[in-house]
Scaffold this active site. Structure first.
Site, short mmCIF file in Angstrom:
data_model
loop_
_atom_site.label_atom_id
_atom_site.label_comp_id
_atom_site.label_asym_id
_atom_site.label_seq_id
_atom_site.Cartn_x
_atom_site.Cartn_y
_atom_site.Cartn_z
N TYR A 1 -16.19 -19.52 6.31
CA TYR A 1 -15.29 -19.35 7.37
C TYR A 1 -16.55 -19.01 8.68
O TYR A 1 -17.77 -19.27 8.23
CB TYR A 1 -14.63 -17.98 7.48
N ARG B 1 -17.61 -8.38 4.11
CA ARG B 1 -17.42 -9.20 2.90
C ARG B 1 -18.61 -10.46 2.97
O ARG B 1 -18.58 -11.15 3.99
CB ARG B 1 -16.27 -9.92 2.81
C1 LIG Z 1 -3.91 -16.18 -3.01
C2 LIG Z 1 -5.44 -15.75 -2.73
C3 LIG Z 1 -5.54 -15.59 -1.22
C4 LIG Z 1 -6.78 -15.05 -0.96
N1 LIG Z 1 -7.12 -14.69 0.42
C5 LIG Z 1 -8.39 -14.04 0.81
C6 LIG Z 1 -8.55 -13.58 2.11
O1 LIG Z 1 -7.47 -13.59 2.80
N2 LIG Z 1 -9.73 -12.99 2.41
C7 LIG Z 1 -10.50 -12.97 1.44
O2 LIG Z 1 -11.79 -12.28 1.80
N3 LIG Z 1 -10.58 -13.33 0.05
C8 LIG Z 1 -9.41 -13.88 -0.26
N4 LIG Z 1 -9.04 -14.46 -1.46
C9 LIG Z 1 -10.07 -14.05 -2.39
C10 LIG Z 1 -9.80 -12.74 -3.14
O3 LIG Z 1 -9.81 -11.41 -2.37
C11 LIG Z 1 -10.91 -12.50 -4.32
O4 LIG Z 1 -12.11 -12.27 -3.84
C12 LIG Z 1 -10.80 -13.58 -5.26
O5 LIG Z 1 -9.46 -13.96 -5.86
C13 LIG Z 1 -11.48 -13.26 -6.75
O6 LIG Z 1 -10.79 -11.93 -7.09
P1 LIG Z 1 -9.83 -12.02 -8.51
O7 LIG Z 1 -10.46 -13.01 -9.50
O8 LIG Z 1 -9.53 -10.47 -8.87
O9 LIG Z 1 -8.74 -13.00 -7.92
C14 LIG Z 1 -8.00 -14.79 -1.89
C15 LIG Z 1 -7.54 -15.01 -3.00
C16 LIG Z 1 -6.27 -15.49 -3.59
C17 LIG Z 1 -5.96 -15.50 -5.02
#
Ligand SMILES: Cc1cc2nc3c(=O)[nH]c(=O)nc-3n(C[C@H](O)[C@H](O)[C@H](O)COP(=O)(O)O)c2cc1C
Ligand SMILES: Cc1cc2nc3c(=O)[nH]c(=O)nc-3n(C[C@H](O)[C@H](O)[C@H](O)COP(=O)(O)OP(=O)(O)OC[C@H]3O[C@@H](n4cnc5c(N)ncnc54)[C@H](O)[C@@H]3O)c2cc1C
Length: 768
Positions: free
Chosen positions: A574, A622
């Site tokens: 971003y 982040r």
């Molecule tokens: C549906 C979805 C939306 C996400 N939106 C964001 C977000 O708005 N901001 C962000 O920093 N990361 C976002 N992520 C990334 C997650 O915060 C996370 O870093 C990533 O899913 C890996 O973690 P996990 O394996 O526990 O899912 C999103 C992930 C998912 C699955």
């Protein structure tokens, strides 16, 4: 079949035995360049599982090997004048020389021809006269290297130096001895493998090795220097080498990790170390060699399989096991190569980190091995987490954590996740229920989704925003609910989409432009996210001022809404991430070029936000700790500098994500796959981090925290499907001090009882 085995090491001998056992009609010759009884190395260690495999394959040799095993249970870690002993590790060891003698005797007994002092040349035409040529000629295999392209050999020469010595000093426990010297750290891995003999491997970094002058010493001088360095461990016993044919510093090796994509070419088949190696620190090379031998013999004698089909099966069936082990071995190798990261740990945590280094042994696994020891670690963790106020013995994930004046109830967080469900950036009932429910679910900290600082800064039309009063009011309603009905704290993640803006709702296509109604996007440079995305307008200084002020305005609204914490989203490609990564930033002014320049604008935004955010409340950033593109992108080393730069501006926590900054990225997924970056940033940058990425078991979280690989653990997708992940974990681990909403107390108690009963029943069934 007429078979030549090149190499009379464990792989070659055990293959010959395994073939003869299955069909005595096979004609097998083993060619070994050395005389009988001459071999490198000292002892080897096995696991119980390997012993069971040997017993099933050949009870005869397994009985003799088993009767000569040295057993031990304890691991001693010596560091900074302390010895940390843990138990229940169950090792078995045997001398390499003795193992080979037993296998040679057994092979002879079964009618295998052993030819010693027989150096084999792959170019020799005589190999054509054999149905199969088994290249069991070890890690430096000439037979493999003669066809390196066909076998698709990949060799990774690791950086540390090691020398494999032996001693008559008998170690009671598997001993790791770390010594700090004026030339750097040097350490030994030592274990007993016979009643009167121990292996003693000395290892250090190349820099330390040179600084000691080992590169200029003869073998005797090296050994004398090691005897002096480790004098207090060897009690006057000598260290010895049995690689006496090696002159000068040649006895010191760099470990070579070998893998091959093809294990069979023509009639030549790779076996054992010739096909793959596993770092000595996980002691599994001989196990792999023996298990390869069993499998190859088994498939070659499997009824109805052609030779080619058998060879295909051999690789297919062994490859997964080998990859798993090589993966663990890589983790272990890297732990020793990056030892400097962990040297500031207290000895107990250092030992925990060492024991869990390969990621094969977890927190709960350590509890099974040595409950008392693990509980000592838990008490230590809680004591530190509470600045000495608590003596609690409980899993680390439930320990509190403080950032400025914000005290978190536990270490689990709900990672930011875009819900694509807002209209005009205003959160609604969906968001109220979504965040409210996750707060009730027990996590210590809830992150909002990326909340955008302007309408153009949204990723999609469904993104939440923080640029007007309606949004502020709805966010306040959510924050108030979280504070009134849970112990969770809530963090507002603020971001701007940059070149990845104006795209569809997540479930209609990630990063795909809108079908209609696209708005213009801007970024550090005119680099589109992908060929189908808009070419962004490079930001002018006036744009930069405006966007910075939008971030500040959003922060001020965050204060009014009552958020406990703010996170700046500078990851995932971003806007701000687009300044940081050279893949998206080709500016020629003071905001492009060097990392220092690329950091300038993100830091400016952060600094302005920090000024607008109350001093007592924490802020995080982040980042993507790697672009996953190798050369040319952000590397984990750059990420340490980025994290430090934000820390120096007042960031209290780095939220360590990775990638999503380039469509060329080659991420390596797996369990806890981004945690190594958190580990690196936390322990090289000495800052607080949050790990995220495929962490889904309470055991993962506890292992990461206790090993000091992160301070907080974030779960995203697991929380989508289970808002109550933390309460469920508390029930599973029988942790009762967690806040449960009073309305749900009965459910929590019943879940805990049921899980406990199920666990007891499973344990009882195992005993039967
Ligand atoms: C549906 C979805 C939306 C996400 N939106 C964001 C977000 O708005 N901001 C962000 O920093 N990361 C976002 N992520 C990334 C997650 O915060 C996370 O870093 C990533 O899913 C890996 O973690 P996990 O394996 O526990 O899912 C999103 C992930 C998912 C699955
Ligand atoms: C420091 C160190 C510590 C280790 N510790 C352990 C441990 O604790 N546990 C464990 O399981 N493994 C350990 N290993 C690994 C283990 O030694 C190997 O994985 C294992 O020996 C592999 O068996 P192999 O038969 O494939 O190869 P090797 O044991 O290397 O045998 C190959 C044989 O081929 C012979 N040879 C080579 N070329 C030719 C030729 N051209 N002609 C004729 N003969 C030839 C060699 O002389 C040798 O005898 C360690 C390795 C190292 C380096």
């Amino acid at each position: 079949m007429k078979i030549a085995c090149i190499g009379g090491g464990p792989a070659g001998l055990y293959f010959a035995i395994s073939m003869k056992l299955r069909d005595p009609a096979h004609e097998i010759e083993v060619f070994e360049r050395n005389a009988p009884g001459v071999t490198f190395g000292w002892g080897v260690v096995f696991s119980d599982q390997t012993v069971e495999n040997l017993e099933r394959n050949d009870p005869n040799s397994a009985r003799i090997i088993g009767s000569e095993f040295a057993h031990w249970d304890d691991i001693d870690v010596h560091i900074k004048g302390e010895c940390i002993r843990s138990s229940g590790h169950g090792f078995i060891g045997i001398g390499r020389k003795r193992l080979l003698e037993i296998l040679q005797d057994r092979a002879r007994e079964l009618g295998v021809t052993l030819r010693f002092n027989a150096e084999c040349d792959p170019a020799d035409a005589k190999w054509q006269g054999y149905d199969l040529v088994i290249a069991a000629d070890g890690a430096n295999s000439r037979f493999r290297d003669a066809h390196a392209d066909a076998f698709q050999v990949d060799i990774d020469v690791r950086s540390n130096k090691f020398v494999w010595l032996g001693t008559s000093k008998v170690f009671e426990a598997f001993t790791f001895a770390f010594e700090e010297t004026q030339h750097g750290w040097i350490w030994a891995h030592a274990y007993r493998f016979a009643p009167d003999c121990s292996t003693f491997i000395v290892e250090c970094s190349e820099q330390t090795w040179r600084s000691f002058g080992f590169d200029k010493m003869s073998q005797d001088e090296s050994i004398a220097a090691c005897e002096k360095l480790f004098a207090r461990y060897i009690d006057g016993h000598a260290l010895e080498s049995n690689a006496t044919h090696l002159v000068g510093s040649a006895a010191w090796l760099n470990f070579r990790r070998i893998k091959c994509d093809n294990w069979a070419v023509g009639n030549t088949i790779l076996l054992g170390d010739a096909a793959h190696t596993a770092h000595f620190s996980i002691g599994s090379g001989t196990k792999l060699a023996l298990e390869d031998a069993i499998k190859l013999a088994e498939v070659l004698n499997r009824h109805g399989l052609s030779r080619d089909a058998a060879l295909f099966e051999y690789q297919a069936e062994r490859n997964l096991e080998v990859l798993k082990l090589q993966n663990s071995a890589r983790n272990s190798t890297e732990w020793f190569e990056t030892l400097h990261r962990y040297l500031h740990f207290e000895p107990l945590q250092f030992a925990y980190s060492l024991l869990t280094r390969s990621q094969r042994i977890s927190h709960e696994n350590l509890r099974l091995r040595d409950r008392e020891w693990l509980e000592g670690v838990e008490r230590w963790f809680w004591k530190r987490a509470t600045e000495g106020c608590s003596n609690k013995t409980a899993p680390p994930m439930f320990a509190p954590f403080k950032l400025r004046e914000m005290r978190l109830e536990n270490r689990i967080t709900v990672s930011p996740m875009a819900m694509y469900s807002a209209v005009d950036g205003v959160p609604n009932d969906f968001h109220f229920v979504h965040y409210g429910e996750r707060a009730l679910g027990g996590a210590g900290l809830i992150f909002t989704e990326m909340t955008c600082v302007s309408p153009e800064g949204r990723i999609s039309p469904g993104c939440t925003g923080m640029w007007n009063g309606d949004q502020l009011l709805e966010w306040k309603r959510i924050v108030d609910f979280v504070h009134a009905h849970s112990k969770a704290k809530i963090c507002l993640q603020l971001g701007h989409s940059g070149s990845k803006g104006s795209t569809r709702l997540g479930w209609d296509g990630n990063d795909v432009p809108l079908e209609e109604g696209n708005w213009p996007v801007m970024a550090a440079s005119g680099v589109p996210w992908s060929p189908v995305n808009q070419v962004p307008v490079p930001m002018t200084r006036a744009d930069m001022d405006r966007v910075r002020d939008e971030f500040v305005a959003a922060v001020k609204m965050g204060v009014e809404a009552g958020f406990d914490m703010v996170e700046l989203h500078a990851a995932h490609g971003y806007l701000l991430s687009g300044f940081l990564t050279p893949l998206q930033n080709n500016r020629t002014d003071e905001y492009g070029g060097s990392l220092e320049n690329r950091l300038r604008y993100p830091l400016e935004v952060f600094r302005a936000m920090r000024e607008a955010w109350p001093k007592e409340r924490p802020m995080s950033v982040r980042i993507s700790a790697t672009d996953w593109v190798g050369e040319g992108g952000i590397t984990p080393d750059d990420a340490v500098q980025i994290a430090e730069a934000f820390r120096n501006e007042g960031a209290d926590l780095i939220d360590v994500s990775a990638g999503q900054t380039s469509t060329d990225a080659q991420p390596v997924y797996g369990r806890m796959f981004q945690t190594p970056f958190s580990d690196k940033l936390r322990n090289e940058g000495r800052l607080a981090t949050m790990a995220v990425g495929n962490i889904y078991e309470p055991d993962h979280a506890n292992s990461i925290l206790a090993a000091g690989r992160a301070d907080l653990v974030a779960l995203a997708r697991p929380h989508l499907i289970d808002p109550f992940w933390t309460l469920r974990a508390a029930a599973a681990l029988d942790y009762r001090d967690i806040h449960v909403p009073p309305q749900y107390l009965n459910g929590q108690a019943q879940l805990a009882r049921n899980l406990k009963r199920d666990a007891e029943a499973a344990a009882a069934a195992l005993k039967v």
